[in-house]
Design an enzyme around this catalytic site. Structure first.
Site, short mmCIF file in Angstrom:
data_model
loop_
_atom_site.label_atom_id
_atom_site.label_comp_id
_atom_site.label_asym_id
_atom_site.label_seq_id
_atom_site.Cartn_x
_atom_site.Cartn_y
_atom_site.Cartn_z
N GLY A 318 -36.68 30.20 72.05
CA GLY A 318 -35.62 29.43 71.41
C GLY A 318 -35.82 29.40 69.91
CD GLU A 319 -39.43 27.76 67.36
OE1 GLU A 319 -39.52 28.54 66.40
OE2 GLU A 319 -40.42 27.17 67.85
#
Length: 352
Positions: A318-319
């Site tokens: 993610g991120e």
């Protein structure tokens, strides 16, 4: 007319004539037609979005939307929600994975608090868009109210508008941060895919078999209890979603309205994109899939959106990491289109 409705109405179709001209140039380049695969289509789509064959993506931004989740009460994550604000500070200090990959791609990372369960100092250089300190536990009732769902989407729209007050944005990457957020994301694709939760649920942060069983049970319970309506994306978001997922949906809708291509990251970012495209199908024309996540449900999201991922590196972080890395390939696609000579330009006649 509210901000969401107004923004959706402002989405226009890309320039079809320039898109077709780009396809024609790609067909006539001095190489076997189609030999550069999906990068050819990426370049042509970008040409249509910007109404030019020579697209230059000078200003790249990744927005990482953050929020906490009441569903964590069901033991669906390996990490506590305390990690979410700690990671926000890491993003701001440019010490996280997305910061490293974005720096390599020449992109800036900005963080947005949509629903982190703590109070940040107003001077912290992030987008302060908190709807509430975390969603409610959707295994016991709706994750949020309908008004809160709308507010989270409109917060994403506001972020794009605020970005554009300072400088143009040529491509926008979407990312996420929020302990437990693979659970609402899986619930969202379960609503739209009609597949069983057991077929869609992944291990998120790395839960063991018992943790995965708890996650599946929590999602099944939440879907049965809340009965989200797939014909009403705001209902789906409010019943089983997350504030950051709403923010991500708003980013996609606003970017499309302002003619900005969006490259989404993995499961959570694509959940936001899915909600966006259910609300505004025309936004799909501006959307690119950065990568194919290890999370099982992500492939079904991409299939639902008819998107082909640029990378498959077994990411599950993610991120915005996959989005940042894909920006380098997207940059390459713009150069492929304009810089590879055609047979005519190099003096070869009727080669194709």
């Amino acid at each position: 007319m509210n901000l969401l409705e107004k923004t959706i109405q402002n989405i226009k179709a890309p320039d079809k004539e320039v898109y077709e001209a780009a396809k024609e140039r790609l067909r006539n380049q001095a190489r076997p037609s189609g030999s550069l695969g999906i990068l050819e289509d990426v370049g042509a789509r970008l040409a249509g979005i910007f109404s030019t064959l020579d697209v230059k993506l000078a200003n790249k931004v990744v927005i990482t939307c953050a929020g906490d989740h009441g569903i964590c009460e069901e033991g669906v994550s390996l990490f506590p929600s305390d990690v979410t604000p700690q990671m926000i500070y890491n993003f701001v200090k440019w010490g996280a994975s997305v910061n490293v990959l974005a720096r390599h791609a020449g992109a800036e990372v900005k963080v947005a608090d949509l629903g982190v369960a703590c109070d940040f100092d107003p001077s912290l250089p992030i987008f302060h868009k908190k709807v509430r300190k975390g969603t409610s536990n959707f295994a016991r009732g709706p994750a949020m109210t309908r008004d809160e769902a709308k507010k989270s989407i409109e917060a994403g729209i506001e972020i794009v508008e605020e970005l554009l007050q300072n400088e143009p944005v040529h491509i926008l990457g979407t990312g996420d941060m929020g302990i437990g957020n693979t659970t609402p994301s899986t619930a969202i694709i379960a609503v739209y895919s009609k597949l069983s939760v057991a077929e869609l649920a992944g291990r998120g942060t790395g839960v063991d078999d018992d943790g995965l069983k708890r996650k599946i049970t929590a999602i099944e319970k939440g879907l049965a209890l809340n009965n989200p309506d797939p014909n009403d994306p705001i209902d789906v978001l409010s019943k089983v979603g997350g504030f950051e997922i709403g923010g991500l949906a708003g980013l996609v809708i606003a970017a499309a309205a302002y003619g900005i291509p969006v490259v989404c990251d993995g499961l959570i970012s694509t959940a936001g994109a899915l909600i966006a495209c259910e609300l505004a199908p025309a936004a799909r024309n501006y959307l690119f899939a950065g990568h194919n996540s290890v999370e099982v449900g992500h492939a079904f999201m991409l299939k639902h959106l008819e998107l082909y991922p640029l990378l498959d590196l077994k990411f599950r972080l993610g991120e915005g990491t996959g989005a940042a890395l894909a920006m380098e390939l997207i940059d390459a696609a713009t150069r492929i289109l304009i810089e590879i000579k055609t047979f005519e330009e190099v003096g070869i006649q009727d080669a194709q």
